[in-house]
Design an enzyme around this catalytic site. Structure first.
Site, short mmCIF file in Angstrom:
data_model
loop_
_atom_site.label_atom_id
_atom_site.label_comp_id
_atom_site.label_asym_id
_atom_site.label_seq_id
_atom_site.Cartn_x
_atom_site.Cartn_y
_atom_site.Cartn_z
N ASN A 224 33.24 68.71 55.52
CA ASN A 224 33.86 68.25 54.32
C ASN A 224 32.93 68.97 53.26
O ASN A 224 31.59 68.98 53.32
CB ASN A 224 33.55 66.65 54.22
CG ASN A 224 34.41 65.89 54.71
OD1 ASN A 224 35.34 66.60 55.47
ND2 ASN A 224 34.25 64.66 54.54
N LYS B 202 49.36 57.18 35.90
CA LYS B 202 49.99 56.28 36.84
C LYS B 202 51.45 56.78 37.31
O LYS B 202 51.60 56.92 38.33
CB LYS B 202 49.94 54.63 36.78
CG LYS B 202 48.75 54.01 36.61
CD LYS B 202 47.84 53.88 37.86
CE LYS B 202 47.33 54.82 38.28
NZ LYS B 202 46.00 54.96 37.92
C1 AGP Z 1 43.44 57.51 39.46
O1 AGP Z 1 44.44 56.68 39.58
C2 AGP Z 1 43.17 58.58 40.15
N1 AGP Z 1 43.46 58.85 41.55
C3 AGP Z 1 41.99 59.52 39.59
O2 AGP Z 1 42.22 59.97 38.49
C4 AGP Z 1 40.63 59.01 39.81
O3 AGP Z 1 40.56 58.08 38.87
C5 AGP Z 1 39.60 60.24 39.39
O4 AGP Z 1 39.68 61.02 40.56
C6 AGP Z 1 38.33 59.88 39.46
O5 AGP Z 1 37.75 59.02 40.57
P1 AGP Z 1 36.70 58.09 40.61
O6 AGP Z 1 36.72 57.02 39.71
O7 AGP Z 1 36.31 57.66 41.97
O8 AGP Z 1 35.60 58.84 40.13
#
Ligand code: AGP
Length: 603
Positions: A98, A477
């Site tokens: 990863n 969303k």
């Molecule tokens: C939210 O619906 C998304 N999947 C994405 O924008 C997410 O909020 C963003 O990647 C940040 O992630 P985190 O809050 O885990 O840092």
């Protein structure tokens, strides 16, 4: 994003590896694979696409062995094909990775005489370890060398052909956890969720650790060296174990529904930060909020709150831009990092950058064991439980609740709030769970609305003030899970460009409680209706009264009367429900939308 699993036991491991990989599916991936070691031979199966395809292959021909590794890959370097899927195999090792190896091109050049089987950045690790073993390097020396050569971020699960019954893990920049299973089985994973059914205790590896899981013994070596360190074994939290979407069709739907309960629980924990440091709000001249995606929009709502209520100047930065923008961080700047996962690479890098500049760093995370949680100077947890749906819902409203708590704390310390005002706001804050419950009652009517607009190709979302970020969150969303193009705008911006898009087929979602700015938004609504656009208005009873006779092109949804400060939280609910129902009606993969990962652990 990519998920790693490893198991070392005394019974066959292939189906348990498969089970653990399934629990990591929610992180997002586009190929998968597994490898085991038995009697000095590697056995390996890989597939592009989903785990179900890997399962079919494994069921047709199970992999033998009591030690093995598995991987779900989210493609960065090289397409999601079988040959790029992990585990990657060499002469002496098979491994899953990863992260991103930044010096992968240098490694390809170094081994230019050897054929590379994949286009991945990870394969250089295989060639390095093979070369070390060819030279007769013992395991410990090979691992130390590896740490010295690799640049970038990595969590690794490795099997060595001539190290029977041994599973190796290593981490630098990507998370890795050791799990202690029943009957002496040992586990390795990038996320506790992978093995929470099998283990009661875990050890979170630290940066630079590598670990040997042999027999029932886990030996941890710190700083990429050969020394040994004992790290604490901690119990797995109960919330990590509950991973069922019953009685709903999707985790996202369940998580939307959980929000009143999450908020109720949060209200009881808010005065108790996870790290006991306090923030001297009065000593800050300004605050810089840094985050990505939905967490960024939570930060945008908080900017509005901090400035209005605590009279603290705030700027909100997208984490992936922050450290490259040469930000001026004058004396008195505090930084606040918001992240559901606490592992978002951009947000973590921004935090590390701010710390290097000597900035006091506050964290808000949902995953208390995450890197961001460990590295922030002071920390609040959003206590939402595991959020499985890639589209963030309950973590977002919980972030807002925690952010509000900080705004109030700042306002008190900065003497920006009278005790009367505070009492009124506190009372309103306490009623949020009920108001969110009431907003959830719109579910059935939003399902009908989704059926009506499910075929649209585009949508606009409008809001003013603290509802502007909610308009952007609503649009995000919809985009994420239904693949419909959508944009969120400040309502007043409509006439500066987006109005050109207005036509009969375009739904325009408007968020507007009956507040001081309602008449202005009403003008924007009129502008849309005059051009035969379709308006979907979310407002409160007074707003509904004001528009009830406007037009058959206005679709009206009435939310409870809510204190203007907390409208962003309550108005988020119909945004989530509408996006969910549109996506469900279109039959998309709601919980694991295409190309997305739950936690984005690469830059
Ligand atoms: C939210 O619906 C998304 N999947 C994405 O924008 C997410 O909020 C963003 O990647 C940040 O992630 P985190 O809050 O885990 O840092």
């Amino acid at each position: 994003m990519c998920g790693i699993v490893g198991i070392n036991g005394t019974t066959e491991v292939c189906f348990d590896i498969l089970g653990a990989l399934k629990r990591l599916e929610y992180r997002g991936y586009d190929s998968a694979g597994m490898a085991t070691l038995s009697k000095g031979a590697f056995f390996r199966k890989r597939v592009p696409g989903k785990l179900i395809q890997l399962e079919e292959k494994i069921r047709a021909c199970p992999l033998p062995g009591t030690v093995g590794i598995g991987h779900t890959r989210w493609a960065t370097h090289g397409a999601p094909t079988e040959k790029n899927a992990h585990p990657l195999e060499g002469k002496h090792v098979v491994l899953a990775h990863n992260g991103i190896i930044e010096n992968h091109e240098a490694l390809r050049a170094q081994f230019s005489m050897d054929p590379f089987d994949s286009e991945t950045d990870s394969e250089g690790i295989v060639h390095l370890l093979d070369a070390y073993r060819e030279r007769g390097m013992p395991l410990s020396e090979a691992m130390s060398q590896l740490f010295q050569v690799l640049q970038g971020s990595y969590a690794l699960a490795i099997l060595f052909r001539d190290e029977p019954d041994t599973l190796i893990g290593a981490r630098s920049g990507s998370p890795l956890v050791v799990g202690y299973g029943r009957e002496g089985r040992l586990f390795l994973a990038s996320d506790v969720v992978a093995f929470s059914d099998f283990c009661d205790e875990v050890t979170y590896l630290e940066e630079g650790d590598w670990v040997e899981l042999k027999g029932a013994q886990a030996t941890i070596h710190p700083d990429g060296g050969s020394g040994v360190v004992v790290r604490p074994r901690v119990p797995i939290g109960e919330t990590m174990k509950v991973l069922t979407k019953e009685p709903y069709r999707h985790f996202m739907r369940k998580e939307i529904q959980e929000q009143p309960a999450v908020l109720r629980h949060l209200l009881t924990t808010l005065s108790d930060p996870l790290k006991k440091n306090t923030v001297a709000w009065a000593s800050l001249s300004n605050l810089c909020i840094v985050a990505c995606g939905t967490s960024f929009y939570a930060g945008c709502v908080a900017k509005y709150w901090f400035e209005k209520v605590a009279r603290l100047s705030v700027r909100v930065e997208i984490a992936s831009e922050f450290r490259y923008n040469h930000p001026a961080l004058p004396l008195g700047t505090g930084a606040l990092f918001v992240s559901q996962s606490g592992e978002t690479a951009d947000t973590l890098a921004a935090l590390r950058f701010a710390k290097q500049q000597g900035i006091f760093c506050i964290g808000i995370v949902n995953v208390p064991e995450s890197s961001l949680a460990r590295e922030a100077d002071v920390l609040w947890q959003t206590h939402s439980g595991v959020e499985v749906g890639v589209a963030s819902t309950k973590a977002f409203t919980a972030q807002l609740a925690v952010l509000w708590h900080l705004v109030e704390e700042a306002a008190e310390q900065r003497k920006a709030l009278s005790s009367e005002e505070k009492k009124t706001l506190d009372r309103a804050f306490q009623t949020l769970p009920e108001q969110v419950e009431e907003a959830l009652l719109l579910d059935a009517s939003l399902q009908k609305l989704a059926a009506r607009f499910g075929h649209t190709t585009s949508a606009l979302y409008l809001g003013r003030g603290a509802l502007h970020p909610i308009a952007m969150e609503g649009a995000l969303k919809l985009k994420e899970i239904s693949y419909i193009h959508a944009e969120g705008y400040a309502a007043g911006e409509l006439k500066h460009g987006p109005i050109a898009l207005v036509e009969d087929a375009l739904p325009i979602v408007v968020l507007s409680p009956y507040d001081a700015l309602f008449p202005k938004t009403l003008s924007n609504i009129q502008e849309v209706l005059a051009r035969r656009g379709q308006v979907i208005l979310f407002t409160d009873p007074e707003g509904a009264e004001a528009v009830h006779s406007l037009s058959h092109r206005l679709h009206l949804y009435t939310l409870p009367q809510v204190s203007p400060i907390f409208a962003p939280i309550v108005y988020t609910i119909p945004m989530q429900l509408f996006a969910y129902h549109v996506a469900a009606s279109r039959g998309t993969d709601v919980d694991q939308p295409r190309n997305l990962a739950k936690s984005v652990t690469v830059e």
